[in-house]
Design a protein around this motif. Structure first.
Motif, PDB file in Angstrom:
ATOM      1  N   GLY A 244       0.826  -1.205   0.000  1.00  0.00           N
ATOM      2  CA  GLY A 244       0.000   0.000   0.000  1.00  0.00           C
ATOM      3  C   GLY A 244       0.860   1.254   0.000  1.00  0.00           C
ATOM      4  N   HIS A 245       1.951   1.196  -0.758  1.00  0.00           N
ATOM      5  CA  HIS A 245       2.928   2.301  -0.788  1.00  0.00           C
ATOM      6  C   HIS A 245       2.627   3.187  -1.999  1.00  0.00           C
ATOM      7  N   PHE A 246       1.912   4.262  -1.778  1.00  0.00           N
ATOM      8  CA  PHE A 246       1.418   5.093  -2.882  1.00  0.00           C
ATOM      9  C   PHE A 246       2.438   6.120  -3.366  1.00  0.00           C
ATOM     10  N   GLU A 247       3.237   6.662  -2.463  1.00  0.00           N
ATOM     11  CA  GLU A 247       4.155   7.748  -2.819  1.00  0.00           C
ATOM     12  C   GLU A 247       5.600   7.283  -2.685  1.00  0.00           C
ATOM     13  N   THR A 248       6.398   7.533  -3.728  1.00  0.00           N
ATOM     14  CA  THR A 248       7.826   7.230  -3.675  1.00  0.00           C
ATOM     15  C   THR A 248       8.469   8.041  -2.556  1.00  0.00           C
ATOM     16  N   SER A 249       9.260   7.363  -1.723  1.00  0.00           N
ATOM     17  CA  SER A 249       9.850   8.083  -0.589  1.00  0.00           C
ATOM     18  C   SER A 249      11.066   7.342  -0.064  1.00  0.00           C
ATOM     19  N   LYS A 250      11.922   8.090   0.618  1.00  0.00           N
ATOM     20  CA  LYS A 250      13.035   7.490   1.341  1.00  0.00           C
ATOM     21  C   LYS A 250      12.584   7.160   2.760  1.00  0.00           C
ATOM     22  N   SER A 251      13.317   6.251   3.382  1.00  0.00           N
ATOM     23  CA  SER A 251      12.953   5.799   4.736  1.00  0.00           C
ATOM     24  C   SER A 251      11.465   5.432   4.797  1.00  0.00           C
ATOM     25  N   ALA A 252      11.050   4.621   3.828  1.00  0.00           N
ATOM     26  CA  ALA A 252       9.628   4.266   3.694  1.00  0.00           C
ATOM     27  C   ALA A 252       9.185   3.368   4.844  1.00  0.00           C
ATOM     28  N   PRO A 253       8.001   3.615   5.403  1.00  0.00           N
ATOM     29  CA  PRO A 253       7.530   2.802   6.530  1.00  0.00           C
ATOM     30  C   PRO A 253       6.955   1.465   6.059  1.00  0.00           C
ATOM     31  N   LEU A 254       7.073   0.474   6.916  1.00  0.00           N
ATOM     32  CA  LEU A 254       6.410  -0.818   6.687  1.00  0.00           C
ATOM     33  C   LEU A 254       5.006  -0.717   7.258  1.00  0.00           C
ATOM     34  N   ILE A 255       4.009  -1.083   6.450  1.00  0.00           N
ATOM     35  CA  ILE A 255       2.611  -0.977   6.869  1.00  0.00           C
ATOM     36  C   ILE A 255       2.101  -2.354   7.291  1.00  0.00           C
ATOM     37  N   ILE A 256       1.565  -2.431   8.483  1.00  0.00           N
ATOM     38  CA  ILE A 256       0.988  -3.673   8.995  1.00  0.00           C
ATOM     39  C   ILE A 256      -0.516  -3.492   9.085  1.00  0.00           C
ATOM     40  N   GLY A 257      -1.260  -4.369   8.392  1.00  0.00           N
ATOM     41  CA  GLY A 257      -2.717  -4.290   8.384  1.00  0.00           C
ATOM     42  C   GLY A 257      -3.193  -3.121   7.533  1.00  0.00           C
ATOM     43  N   GLY A 258      -4.350  -2.633   7.879  1.00  0.00           N
ATOM     44  CA  GLY A 258      -4.888  -1.470   7.195  1.00  0.00           C
ATOM     45  C   GLY A 258      -5.704  -1.809   5.960  1.00  0.00           C
ATOM     46  N   LEU A 259      -6.463  -0.813   5.518  1.00  0.00           N
ATOM     47  CA  LEU A 259      -7.310  -0.946   4.335  1.00  0.00           C
ATOM     48  C   LEU A 259      -6.968   0.184   3.370  1.00  0.00           C
ATOM     49  N   PRO A 260      -6.426  -0.142   2.181  1.00  0.00           N
ATOM     50  CA  PRO A 260      -6.031   0.908   1.244  1.00  0.00           C
ATOM     51  C   PRO A 260      -7.212   1.737   0.750  1.00  0.00           C
ATOM     52  N   ASP A 261      -7.008   3.033   0.742  1.00  0.00           N
ATOM     53  CA  ASP A 261      -7.968   3.993   0.159  1.00  0.00           C
ATOM     54  C   ASP A 261      -7.318   4.485  -1.137  1.00  0.00           C
ATOM     55  N   VAL A 262      -7.643   3.835  -2.245  1.00  0.00           N
ATOM     56  CA  VAL A 262      -6.976   4.110  -3.511  1.00  0.00           C
ATOM     57  C   VAL A 262      -7.264   5.526  -3.987  1.00  0.00           C
ATOM     58  N   PHE A 285      17.885   1.518   5.817  1.00  0.00           N
ATOM     59  CA  PHE A 285      16.734   2.224   6.388  1.00  0.00           C
ATOM     60  C   PHE A 285      16.451   3.555   5.691  1.00  0.00           C
ATOM     61  N   GLU A 286      17.425   4.096   4.978  1.00  0.00           N
ATOM     62  CA  GLU A 286      17.247   5.384   4.305  1.00  0.00           C
ATOM     63  C   GLU A 286      16.980   5.236   2.806  1.00  0.00           C
ATOM     64  N   ALA A 287      16.950   4.006   2.277  1.00  0.00           N
ATOM     65  CA  ALA A 287      16.818   3.782   0.835  1.00  0.00           C
ATOM     66  C   ALA A 287      15.459   4.258   0.324  1.00  0.00           C
ATOM     67  N   GLU A 288      15.459   4.658  -0.951  1.00  0.00           N
ATOM     68  CA  GLU A 288      14.217   5.086  -1.591  1.00  0.00           C
ATOM     69  C   GLU A 288      13.444   3.875  -2.087  1.00  0.00           C
ATOM     70  N   VAL A 289      12.150   3.854  -1.817  1.00  0.00           N
ATOM     71  CA  VAL A 289      11.268   2.786  -2.288  1.00  0.00           C
ATOM     72  C   VAL A 289      10.274   3.390  -3.267  1.00  0.00           C
ATOM     73  N   ILE A 290      10.230   2.823  -4.467  1.00  0.00           N
ATOM     74  CA  ILE A 290       9.349   3.330  -5.514  1.00  0.00           C
ATOM     75  C   ILE A 290       7.892   3.072  -5.150  1.00  0.00           C
ATOM     76  N   GLY A 291       7.066   4.093  -5.307  1.00  0.00           N
ATOM     77  CA  GLY A 291       5.645   3.979  -5.014  1.00  0.00           C
ATOM     78  C   GLY A 291       4.809   3.869  -6.275  1.00  0.00           C
ATOM     79  N   LEU A 292       3.521   3.730  -6.106  1.00  0.00           N
ATOM     80  CA  LEU A 292       2.609   3.603  -7.248  1.00  0.00           C
ATOM     81  C   LEU A 292       2.522   4.887  -8.059  1.00  0.00           C
ATOM     82  N   ASP A 293       2.955   6.009  -7.467  1.00  0.00           N
ATOM     83  CA  ASP A 293       2.902   7.266  -8.200  1.00  0.00           C
ATOM     84  C   ASP A 293       3.837   7.292  -9.405  1.00  0.00           C
ATOM     85  N   GLN A 294       4.753   6.329  -9.488  1.00  0.00           N
ATOM     86  CA  GLN A 294       5.697   6.265 -10.602  1.00  0.00           C
ATOM     87  C   GLN A 294       5.145   5.492 -11.799  1.00  0.00           C
TER      88      GLN A 294
END
Length: 438
Positions: A244-262, A285-294
């Protein structure tokens, strides 16, 4: 095809793993000469035969569906990834021959050669599964050809089979098969122990199955980490949908559970661990993770289904890791727990969890690849059959597979009920361990 795969994956995984339980029990019989292991081996061999037949039938149907439902896919893909399917057919025939030797070889072959035929059943079945997963991995990581002006040129079947995804997928799927089958078989025998019938017989079966399942469950997070790091590089859109990683970002958080709001590009009701996704995906921990916005919206996987299926897979996997660690602790420090009702009930309740996680993981693999059937090369919508009226065959296949599932369940219940009845003539032969404590 989703319906067919949903059933077949269970039949196939049990058919891959059960022969190893059977061979282990047979080995113990040959080493100890204890009748209990001989009877357990024969009981399990009947289950192996049932699942071999159902796996063969359901797998054959899938072969037809590939050609009938996905004609454009097979037109281009068949010559490229046909090799693992051909080798899978060879492994299947070896498995069939070895199973015939094993089932009818009692008191006819040398005892150790007879045991070896059982090992061949397991190894060839495992090879079949790995080869099929290699073909699926090619769909996630196309290799072994050049795609030029809509043409598939310079085809290399070896490179296609040993694509970048085959090892991580085969490892993860093989361990999942052992986890699901090990805990399911152990749970059934734990339930039969609770009923108080031939407790020592079922205790032996429980321990053999659970050792396989628990070891695989503890190793599974390692294979999951290998797969996640691989997907982060090859299929970043799938990883983004899984998390559920929508925005490309560094130090991206790990999401546990939740319901995506697309619509609003967020995940509600989730627990976030800062930087953990960056670390799991790239080891930093500081690496960039590509999000769906790409990715353009038409190239994004269905986020809700992929994310929820991934959470189910990981959540149930961790529950099974916990049960495995509890089992290892009991074997080390608290052996008396193996005869307590609360301990056995935990594993009875855990019986279906491995297969639920297995189905969820397969959903992540397939839905997370969408909208591609060959990732980055051919879209699913362009590969599917244009023939109308397919819905009617869907209803037919649902009926067929439900009937097959009912038949298999009936045969297994009859076989399980027959176990204590067949052992009545040997009353007391397994010792006095016939009760389960409180």
């Amino acid at each position: 095809m989703a319906v067919s795969l949903g059933f077949h994956i269970i039949f196939a995984c049990i058919g891959m793993v059960m022969p190893f339980f059977m061979a282990t029990s047979h080995y113990k019989y040959l080493k100890t000469k204890k009748i209990i292991y001989r009877d357990l081996t024969k009981a399990w061999s009947k289950g192996v035969a049932i699942f071999f037949v159902t796996g063969a039938v359901s797998g054959t149907v899938l072969s037809f569906e590939l050609g009938l439902l996905w004609p454009k896919f097979m037109l281009h893909a068949g010559p490229i990834f046909g090799m693992p399917f051909s080798l899978e057919g060879t492994a299947f025939f070896i498995e069939a021959i070895a199973l015939g030797f094993y089932l009818y070889g009692w008191n006819k072959f040398d005892p150790w050669f007879h045991w070896f035929t059982g090992v061949v059943v397991g190894v060839s079945g495992l090879a079949s599964g790995i080869l099929v997963v290699a073909a699926n991995a090619w769909m996630n990581s196309p290799a072994g050809f050049d795609f030029v002006d809509g043409q598939y040129l310079n085809i290399d079947p070896i490179a296609a089979m040993f694509n970048d995804a085959w090892f991580s997928q085969a490892l993860h799927m093989t361990l999942a098969a052992f986890v699901a089958t090990g805990f399911a078989v152990a749970g059934i025998h734990a339930y039969l122990m609770l009923k108080g019938q031939q407790v020592e017989f079922h205790r032996k079966a429980f321990l053999i199955a659970l050792v396989f399942g628990a070891v695989a469950a503890v190793l599974q997070p390692i294979s999951g980490d290998i797969s996640a790091k691989d997907i982060a590089v090859r299929q970043p859109a799938k990883l983004a949908a899984m998390e559920g990683h929508f925005e490309t970002s560094k130090s991206a958080p790990l999401i546990i559970g939740g319901l995506p709001d697309v619509e609003n590009k967020k995940v509600d009701y989730a627990i976030e661990i800062p930087g953990a996704l960056s670390f799991l995906a790239h080891g930093d921990f500081e690496a960039e993770v590509i999000g769906l916005d790409q990715f353009p919206e038409e190239d994004q996987p269905p986020v809700v289904v992929t994310h929820i299926a991934f959470q189910i897979m990981v959540g149930l996997g961790m529950v099974l890791v916990g049960l495995s660690l509890l089992f290892f602790f009991s074997r080390w420090k608290k052996k008396e727990w193996l005869s307590t009702r609360w301990f056995l009930w935990l594993f009875v309740l855990g019986t279906p969890l491995g297969f639920i996680a297995l189905e969820a993981g397969w959903t992540v693999t397939e839905v997370g690849r969408q909208p591609w059937i060959i990732y980055g090369v051919l879209r699913t919508a362009d590969a599917v059959s244009p023939i109308p009226g397919i819905a009617y065959s869907l209803y037919l296949f649902i009926g067929i597979y439900l009937s097959l599932a009912v038949a298999v369940t009936f045969l297994l219940i009859r076989q399980i009920k027959a176990i204590p009845e067949s052992l009545q003539k040997d009353s007391g032969i397994y010792g006095d361990s016939t009760k389960v404590g409180s």
